[in-house]
Motif scaffolding. Structure first.
Motif, PDB file in Angstrom:
ATOM      1  N   ASP A   1      70.951  -0.896 -59.262  1.00 54.30           N
ATOM      2  CA  ASP A   1      69.886  -0.129 -59.032  1.00 54.30           C
ATOM      3  C   ASP A   1      68.601  -0.808 -58.704  1.00 54.30           C
ATOM      4  N   LYS A   2      67.727  -0.460 -57.942  1.00 50.70           N
ATOM      5  CA  LYS A   2      66.582  -1.016 -57.615  1.00 50.70           C
ATOM      6  C   LYS A   2      65.684  -1.302 -58.556  1.00 50.70           C
TER       7      LYS A   2
ATOM      8  N   VAL B   1      74.419 -11.818 -67.064  1.00 48.20           N
ATOM      9  CA  VAL B   1      74.438 -10.528 -67.767  1.00 48.20           C
ATOM     10  C   VAL B   1      75.578  -9.582 -66.643  1.00 48.20           C
ATOM     11  N   ARG B   2      76.225  -9.076 -67.610  1.00 44.41           N
ATOM     12  CA  ARG B   2      77.120  -8.034 -67.032  1.00 44.41           C
ATOM     13  C   ARG B   2      76.650  -6.630 -67.339  1.00 44.41           C
TER      14      ARG B   2
ATOM     15  N   VAL C   1      76.305 -15.349 -72.135  1.00 46.88           N
ATOM     16  CA  VAL C   1      76.841 -13.966 -71.447  1.00 46.88           C
ATOM     17  C   VAL C   1      76.279 -13.095 -72.398  1.00 46.88           C
ATOM     18  N   MET C   2      75.826 -11.828 -71.660  1.00 46.50           N
ATOM     19  CA  MET C   2      75.373 -10.727 -72.277  1.00 46.50           C
ATOM     20  C   MET C   2      76.176  -9.510 -71.537  1.00 46.50           C
ATOM     21  N   ASN C   3      76.216  -8.458 -72.154  1.00 43.78           N
ATOM     22  CA  ASN C   3      76.476  -7.127 -71.539  1.00 43.78           C
ATOM     23  C   ASN C   3      75.444  -6.012 -71.966  1.00 43.78           C
ATOM     24  N   THR C   4      75.522  -5.018 -71.374  1.00 37.11           N
ATOM     25  CA  THR C   4      74.666  -3.766 -71.682  1.00 37.11           C
ATOM     26  C   THR C   4      75.400  -2.894 -72.261  1.00 37.11           C
TER      27      THR C   4
ATOM     28  N   VAL D   1      71.904   0.658 -67.093  1.00 34.96           N
ATOM     29  CA  VAL D   1      72.645  -0.361 -67.089  1.00 34.96           C
ATOM     30  C   VAL D   1      71.422  -1.721 -66.509  1.00 34.96           C
ATOM     31  N   ALA D   2      71.056  -1.201 -65.129  1.00 37.74           N
ATOM     32  CA  ALA D   2      70.327  -2.311 -64.452  1.00 37.74           C
ATOM     33  C   ALA D   2      69.027  -2.217 -65.098  1.00 37.74           C
TER      34      ALA D   2
END
Ligand code: MLT
Length: 316
Positions: free
Chosen positions: A12-13, A70-71, A91-94, A291-292
């Protein structure tokens, strides 16, 4: 000079907007081949990926300036975490951004399985009016087993309670206190399989969970069970699932994920007891914004302030 952030998958923007607001330099380059990515990744301090890009050891070796990957999503099995650590990349995720959407999709698939809605829809569009063929089951009063009671599993449990289902859960990390608070009965996998009318999987892919839904597991399930998989395709042995369906041990499967994606061909396709969707559990406008936004904020917080959030174990 501003930190450069590569947004390598469609996001997403808001991701770009937040990075710019925080003084970083986002560059959107999606749909790159592994070779193209390898050739340019060295320029960037951070990268955002979803599921289309795989960050292999080979690619990460070239990420000479990268500090964080980042994932934008929960599962990070498309990033070689050990290789990232070797190259000093956190490494990170959301993990929470798409939980509601994923749980809602899994729940919708459970309802679709119970009433064979996609099959009835196709048949009715074809002018067949097969009223007696599509006799379903209710979910009210039934038992659902949740394998993996993290963010998504917990939301699913809440929705299941709202529909008067008994909720069993298997998760080695779920404490007795939290289980009691959420009214999830903690059980062994044996008990979960023996008592559940529906089982939904919300576990990450690890060496332990890979292939866990196999012949032996299926033999322990209550006859006529219905399965929902919105986690990772590789947790299931596909042939064993097909055999379980052919024998009637499994009444139906609803599947959003596949061992190899994108899955344009698959042994599940065309089976009238299997409902398939193309890994869209998290694909809602709402989840993609969240998430973005989380990915951008985590990158900015880390690069600017050294604040590490949602860092994946084994990467630091
Ligand atoms: C995730 O791991 O967050 C989900 O599978 C969503 C996705 O990859 O699209």
């Amino acid at each position: 000079m501003a930190f450069k952030v590569l947004i390598a998958d469609k996001s997403d923007k808001i991701c770009e907007t937040i990075l710019k607001e925080r003084g970083l330099e986002p560059v959107v380059k999606t749909g790159m081949t592994p070779e193209e990515l390898k050739a340019c990744i060295g320029e960037y301090d951070a990268i955002v990926v979803r599921s289309a890009t795989t960050l292999t050891a080979d690619i990460l070796k070239e990420a000479k300036n990268m500090k964080v990957a980042v994932r934008a999503g929960a599962g990070y099995d498309n990033i070689d975490v050990a290789a990232a650590k070797e190259n000093k990349i956190v490494v990170m995720n959301t993990p929470t951004g798409n939980s509601q959407s994923a749980a809602e999709h899994a729940f919708a698939l459970m309802m679709a399985l119970a009433r064979q809605i996609p099959q009835a829809n196709t048949s009715t569009h074809a002018g067949k009016w097969e009223k007696s063929k599509f006799k379903g089951v209710e979910i009210c009063g039934k038992t659902v087993g949740i394998v993996g009671c993290g963010n998504i599993g917990k939301i699913f449990a809440d929705m299941a309670h709202g529909h008067h289902m008994t909720v069993l859960g298997f998760d080695p990390f779920l404490s007795d206190e939290v289980a009691a608070k959420l009214n999830i009965k903690k059980v062994t996998m044996d008990e979960l399989y023996a008592k559940s009318d529906f089982v939904t999987y919300h576990t990450i892919l690890t060496p332990e969970t890979k292939g866990m839904v196999n012949k032996e597991a299926i033999a322990r399930m209550k006859k006529g069970i219905r399965l929902i998989n919105c986690s990772r395709g590789a947790i299931m042995n596909e042939q064993d699932i097909l055999d379980g369906i052919a024998s009637g041990q499994i009444a139906g499967l609803a599947c959003d994920v596949y061992a190899n994606e994108p899955a344009k061909e698959h042994p599940f396709f065309g089976n009238e007891n299997i409902i398939c969707t193309p890994h869209i559990a998290a694909s809602t406008k709402d989840a993609q914004i969240r998430v973005a936004q989380q990915a951008a904020e985590q990158i900015a917080d880390f690069l600017i302030d050294g604040n590490k959030r949602n860092a994946v174990k084994g990467s630091y």
